[in-house]
Design a protein around this motif. Structure first.
Motif, PDB file in Angstrom:
ATOM      1  N   GLN A 126      12.601   2.028 -14.566  1.00 25.53           N
ATOM      2  CA  GLN A 126      13.412   0.814 -13.525  1.00 25.53           C
ATOM      3  C   GLN A 126      12.869   0.341 -12.012  1.00 25.53           C
ATOM      4  OE1 GLN A 126      17.284   1.803 -15.209  1.00 25.53           O
ATOM      5  NE2 GLN A 126      17.541  -0.448 -14.716  1.00 25.53           N
ATOM      6  N   LEU A 127      12.045   1.556 -11.384  1.00 28.50           N
ATOM      7  CA  LEU A 127      11.822   1.729 -10.300  1.00 28.50           C
ATOM      8  C   LEU A 127      10.210   1.742  -9.848  1.00 28.50           C
ATOM      9  CD1 LEU A 127      14.564   3.859  -9.131  1.00 28.50           C
ATOM     10  CD2 LEU A 127      14.730   1.351  -8.946  1.00 28.50           C
ATOM     11  N   GLY A 128       9.567   0.643  -9.747  1.00 28.84           N
ATOM     12  CA  GLY A 128       7.891   0.472  -9.380  1.00 28.84           C
ATOM     13  C   GLY A 128       7.810  -0.468  -8.254  1.00 28.84           C
ATOM     14  N   TRP A 129       6.327   0.619  -7.748  1.00 30.58           N
ATOM     15  CA  TRP A 129       6.280  -0.405  -6.341  1.00 30.58           C
ATOM     16  C   TRP A 129       4.624  -1.280  -7.008  1.00 30.58           C
ATOM     17  CZ3 TRP A 129       4.353   3.904  -2.509  1.00 30.58           C
ATOM     18  CH2 TRP A 129       3.886   3.266  -1.039  1.00 30.58           C
ATOM     19  N   ALA A 130       3.905  -1.493  -6.203  1.00 33.08           N
ATOM     20  CA  ALA A 130       3.047  -1.987  -6.792  1.00 33.08           C
ATOM     21  C   ALA A 130       2.263  -2.567  -5.012  1.00 33.08           C
ATOM     22  CB  ALA A 130       2.419  -3.290  -7.049  1.00 33.08           C
ATOM     23  N   ALA A 131       0.591  -2.118  -5.068  1.00 32.74           N
ATOM     24  CA  ALA A 131       0.177  -1.571  -3.816  1.00 32.74           C
ATOM     25  C   ALA A 131      -0.970  -1.713  -3.979  1.00 32.74           C
ATOM     26  CB  ALA A 131       0.686  -0.266  -2.822  1.00 32.74           C
ATOM     27  N   PRO A 132      -2.058  -2.112  -2.634  1.00 36.12           N
ATOM     28  CA  PRO A 132      -3.472  -1.875  -2.693  1.00 36.12           C
ATOM     29  C   PRO A 132      -3.742  -0.411  -2.768  1.00 36.12           C
ATOM     30  CG  PRO A 132      -3.383  -3.244  -1.534  1.00 36.12           C
ATOM     31  CD  PRO A 132      -1.905  -3.021  -1.814  1.00 36.12           C
ATOM     32  N   ILE A 133      -4.721   0.376  -3.446  1.00 40.80           N
ATOM     33  CA  ILE A 133      -5.148   1.628  -3.462  1.00 40.80           C
ATOM     34  C   ILE A 133      -6.633   1.919  -3.313  1.00 40.80           C
ATOM     35  CG2 ILE A 133      -4.314   4.750  -4.269  1.00 40.80           C
ATOM     36  CD1 ILE A 133      -2.270   2.890  -5.691  1.00 40.80           C
ATOM     37  N   TYR A 134      -6.714   3.287  -2.312  1.00 34.59           N
ATOM     38  CA  TYR A 134      -8.199   3.005  -2.042  1.00 34.59           C
ATOM     39  C   TYR A 134      -8.221   4.840  -1.874  1.00 34.59           C
ATOM     40  CZ  TYR A 134     -13.275   3.020  -2.414  1.00 34.59           C
ATOM     41  OH  TYR A 134     -14.977   3.137  -2.097  1.00 34.59           O
ATOM     42  N   VAL A 135      -9.189   5.153  -3.080  1.00 31.44           N
ATOM     43  CA  VAL A 135      -9.322   6.755  -2.903  1.00 31.44           C
ATOM     44  C   VAL A 135     -10.910   7.302  -2.453  1.00 31.44           C
ATOM     45  CG1 VAL A 135      -8.869   8.873  -4.095  1.00 31.44           C
ATOM     46  CG2 VAL A 135      -7.338   7.178  -4.816  1.00 31.44           C
ATOM     47  N   ALA A 136     -11.308   8.031  -1.459  1.00 31.85           N
ATOM     48  CA  ALA A 136     -12.353   8.630  -1.991  1.00 31.85           C
ATOM     49  C   ALA A 136     -12.365  10.194  -0.770  1.00 31.85           C
ATOM     50  CB  ALA A 136     -13.067   8.162  -0.540  1.00 31.85           C
ATOM     51  N   ASP A 137     -13.380  11.090  -1.154  1.00 29.38           N
ATOM     52  CA  ASP A 137     -13.357  12.017  -1.136  1.00 29.38           C
ATOM     53  C   ASP A 137     -12.484  12.842   0.173  1.00 29.38           C
ATOM     54  OD1 ASP A 137     -15.035  12.480  -3.213  1.00 29.38           O
ATOM     55  OD2 ASP A 137     -16.771  12.352  -1.382  1.00 29.38           O
ATOM     56  N   THR A 138     -12.807  12.580   1.623  1.00 27.99           N
ATOM     57  CA  THR A 138     -12.261  12.076   2.774  1.00 27.99           C
ATOM     58  C   THR A 138     -11.126  11.036   3.002  1.00 27.99           C
ATOM     59  OG1 THR A 138     -13.821  11.544   4.337  1.00 27.99           O
ATOM     60  CG2 THR A 138     -14.127  14.137   3.547  1.00 27.99           C
ATOM     61  N   ASP A 139     -10.652  11.027   4.270  1.00 31.50           N
ATOM     62  CA  ASP A 139      -9.435   9.948   4.167  1.00 31.50           C
ATOM     63  C   ASP A 139     -10.675   9.267   5.240  1.00 31.50           C
ATOM     64  OD1 ASP A 139      -7.354  10.913   4.028  1.00 31.50           O
ATOM     65  OD2 ASP A 139      -6.261  11.570   5.116  1.00 31.50           O
ATOM     66  N   GLU A 140     -11.257   9.557   6.194  1.00 30.11           N
ATOM     67  CA  GLU A 140     -12.561   9.286   6.794  1.00 30.11           C
ATOM     68  C   GLU A 140     -13.056   8.001   6.015  1.00 30.11           C
ATOM     69  OE1 GLU A 140     -11.943  12.127   7.339  1.00 30.11           O
ATOM     70  OE2 GLU A 140     -10.530  11.627   9.008  1.00 30.11           O
ATOM     71  N   ARG A 141     -13.564   8.527   4.850  1.00 31.26           N
ATOM     72  CA  ARG A 141     -14.765   7.687   3.952  1.00 31.26           C
ATOM     73  C   ARG A 141     -14.336   6.422   3.707  1.00 31.26           C
ATOM     74  NH1 ARG A 141     -19.183  10.564  -0.570  1.00 31.26           N
ATOM     75  NH2 ARG A 141     -19.196   7.961  -0.905  1.00 31.26           N
ATOM     76  N   ALA A 142     -12.304   7.342   2.743  1.00 31.33           N
ATOM     77  CA  ALA A 142     -11.411   6.338   2.484  1.00 31.33           C
ATOM     78  C   ALA A 142     -11.961   4.562   3.203  1.00 31.33           C
ATOM     79  CB  ALA A 142     -11.071   6.445   2.248  1.00 31.33           C
ATOM     80  N   ARG A 143     -10.815   4.983   4.150  1.00 29.44           N
ATOM     81  CA  ARG A 143     -10.737   3.812   5.245  1.00 29.44           C
ATOM     82  C   ARG A 143     -12.538   3.217   5.284  1.00 29.44           C
ATOM     83  NH1 ARG A 143      -6.447   5.411  10.016  1.00 29.44           N
ATOM     84  NH2 ARG A 143      -5.312   6.610   8.573  1.00 29.44           N
TER      85      ARG A 143
END
Lengths: 260, 391
Positions: B248-265
């Motif tokens: 019953q509990l949901g969350w909608a958010a933009p998500i981006y994944v890459a190798d590293t935090d730096e690259r993802a950002r």
């Protein structure tokens, strides 16, 4: 002198009312922004007439009755209001949305009315002649578009409203949305019944009205051929503020002649 | 936890400099700025992205409805859902959602959803929403009656799905002599109804009521707000005398994944900032038309006025506040895991394409998320699901 406000009960609705002066009754029907401050125009009217300025249901100090949903509902409410106060020979003055309400009262029953004055009335839509979108404008844009004289807008915008005033502004905005969002500030069924209006009628308009163009006066004149029409030069949407003296002079003459 | 691959289908070719000359990318942005040749390619790309969700193991692939805006090209989300049904076999199809108050006959929504449920052989999940403020400007529907119309339309649709027809419906806003649904839905009693919301207390209370128990999804909010609203849903459920389940509990958010935090950002920065600063903003008068929320709520909102587009948001701020989840697989896993631990979160609605994010980065993001994040958090799937051949 600013009258003390009172609350009266009409059709189960606690209704805010300013009342001042002696003479024939004049019922002032306010527009979308509510009654607002006590204006020179009100002061002048109240020196000659028994001036009544109610807050429409949903506005100002009045209740927000769920069952009053439309301008036709407001019109019937005001017929109850006039009866309840035992008024006869009433001169109605409505500006903007108030002009719309006034016309809806008059097409239903004008037996207790002596005259009808509408200033820059909403209520009728002329095809392909757009009106300003008061709902999309910011407060500043709206204030600037209401007046031709930007000094008035500057003065109004320089004053920071109190919390209490903000509450009333928001309440009024909710009410005008309920009554006027769709169809936008008009009733498609009003125009075809305007011929019901037989009492003396005065239509005033500011030449530079940016909300409802002054060209709309022509349509009102077509539908109410006996109406007197007066266009006020160098004036925006609210002649009772921007051309107060000129409007008062015309309206007083019109009312006094109508009362004879 | 279940995962939704969700899409807004933005128009990425927007001339962002030209667009800034207008009040908003909603309602008033001239559609001369839309190039149908480029737009047609957008649809093709986006449908491919969603379809890949089945092969990659998402539980649901989902779309939504928005009108007159470059922010999303789905005024009729059921058309996309219909295309997705033809391209998939087992994944659930989500329409999150239809804006009930904006239509003049809600029975058409019941009919279309019912058709989709039949065409997908019971794979449909639906969302009921009120539409955002700008859509009361674009549809002309009076926001003062938004809540009333929503509740009345909801009652009519659910009744049409569950009660024998024909029946008459005597509503204040919708009045029908004959409500008689052909076809009836495949799922019994009807497709699951989700309630995506920005978290109004009235909505939470209503959705959590025992006769509904509608899954609630907090959209585009800070992590703090998401936690607060999900907890308040659970508290409402508790007050009603039951415990809210994770689904019953949901969350909608933009998500981006890459190798590293730096690259993802680095890769997410511009597309994400475009979403929040170019596509989403609208002035107060469009965002919260009078009556859209109660007088009390509107007053409270007016005091803070930190709504959409009031101030520019940077990637760092969006990450800091937890509105967007951007980083290495580990970072993204931890963010979601942390929310699950705090709230019992069970439905993660993942916006893996956002703003101007390119096809290439989007597909990489979807696959990376499906490979390195999702399996660590996802519920075990029934055997039939594992038998789906990979494309």
């Amino acid at each position: 002198m600013v009258p003390t406000g009172q609350l009266i009960e009409v059709s189960g609705v606690s209704t805010g009312l300013l009342r001042q002066g002696k003479g024939p009754p004049v019922l002032f029907i306010h527009g979308a922004n509510g009654v607002g401050p006590w204006l020179p125009f009100f002061e002048k009217l109240s020196t000659h007439y028994d001036l009544l300025i109610p807050d429409h249901p949903g506005f100002g100090r009045s209740d927000v009755p769920a069952w009053i949903k439309s301008v036709p509902d407001l019109a019937f409410f005001y017929l109850d209001f006039i009866e309840k106060l035992g008024l006869k020979g009433v001169h109605i003055i409505g500006t903007s949305m108030g002009g719309w309400i006034a016309s809806e009262i008059a097409i239903r029953d004008s037996s207790r009315l002596a005259s009808l004055t509408m200033v820059g009335p909403a209520g009728v839509k002329v095809k392909n002649v757009p009106v300003g979108d008061i709902f999309v404008w910011s407060a500043e844009e709206a204030t600037r578009n209401i007046f031709l004289d930007q000094a008035i807008a500057d003065r109004l915008l320089s004053v920071k409203p109190t919390d209490e005033q903000l509450d009333v502004m928001m309440k009024n905005r909710f009410a005008v949305t309920k009554y006027g969002w769709q169809p936008r500030m008009h009733n498609p069924d009003l125009e075809k019944w305007l011929h019901r209006i037989k009492i003396p009628t005065f239509v005033g308009w500011g030449r530079e009205d940016k909300i409802i163009p002054a060209s709309y006066a022509k349509r009102w004149k077509e539908r109410i051929p006996h109406a007197q029409v007066e266009i006020f030069e160098n004036c925006g949407h609210l002649p009772h503020i921007e051309a107060s003296d000129a409007l008062f002079a015309k309206v007083k003459k019109f009312i006094d002649e109508a009362a004879v | 936890m279940k995962f939704v691959l969700f899409h807004l289908m933005p128009y990425r070719h927007l001339d962002l400099v030209e667009a800034k000359k207008y009040r908003s990318a909603w309602t008033v942005l001239p559609n001369s700025m839309y190039d149908p040749t480029k737009g047609a390619e957008e649809y093709a790309s986006y449908i491919e992205q969603l379809v890949s969700g089945e092969r990659l193991g998402f539980d649901v692939i989902g779309v939504n409805e928005h009108h007159q805006t470059a922010y999303g090209l789905m005024p009729a989300p059921n058309l996309i859902a219909s295309a997705l049904i033809q391209r998939t076999k087992t994944v659930k199809i989500g329409v999150f959602g239809r804006a009930l108050p904006l239509v003049n006959n809600p029975l058409t929504i019941a009919e279309e959803f019912s058709m989709l449920d039949n065409m997908s052989k019971g794979r449909l999940v639906v969302g009921f929403v009120r539409g955002i403020g700008a859509e009361y400007h674009s549809s002309g529907i009076n926001p003062a009656f938004s809540h009333d119309r929503f509740h009345e339309a909801h009652d009519l649709i659910v009744k049409a799905w569950t009660q024998p027809g024909p029946f008459a419906f005597d509503g204040e806003h919708f009045s029908l002599n004959y409500a008689n649904l052909w076809p009836r839905p495949v799922q019994s009693p009807h497709p699951r109804i989700w309630i995506p919301s920005q978290g109004s207390s009235e909505t939470i209370h209503w959705a959590a009521a025992p006769e509904r128990k509608y899954p609630f999804v907090v959209t585009f909010s800070t992590a703090e707000a998401v936690e607060k609203y999900l907890k308040s849903y659970s508290a409402e459920a508790h007050n009603f005398g039951y415990e809210a389940s994770s689904d019953q509990l949901g969350w909608a958010a933009p998500i981006y994944v890459a190798d590293t935090d730096e690259r993802a950002r680095e890769e997410a920065r511009e597309p994400l900032e475009r979403l929040f600063n170019d596509y989403l903003p609208m002035p107060w008068e469009m965002l919260i038309p009078p009556g859209y929320t109660s007088l009390a709520s509107t007053k409270a909102l007016a005091k803070v006025r930190t709504g959409l587009g009031v101030e520019r948001q940077t990637l760092e701020q969006l990450i800091e506040k937890g509105t967007a989840i951007i980083g290495s697989p580990k970072t993204v896993r931890e963010r979601i895991e942390r929310m699950r631990e705090k709230t019992g979160l069970g439905n993660m609605v993942c916006l893996l394409q956002f703003g101007t994010l390119s096809d290439e980065l989007t597909q990489r993001n979807i696959e990376r998320f499906a490979t390195d994040v999702m399996p660590h958090l996802q519920d075990k799937k029934p055997a039939t699901r594992e038998a789906v051949p990979s494309a």
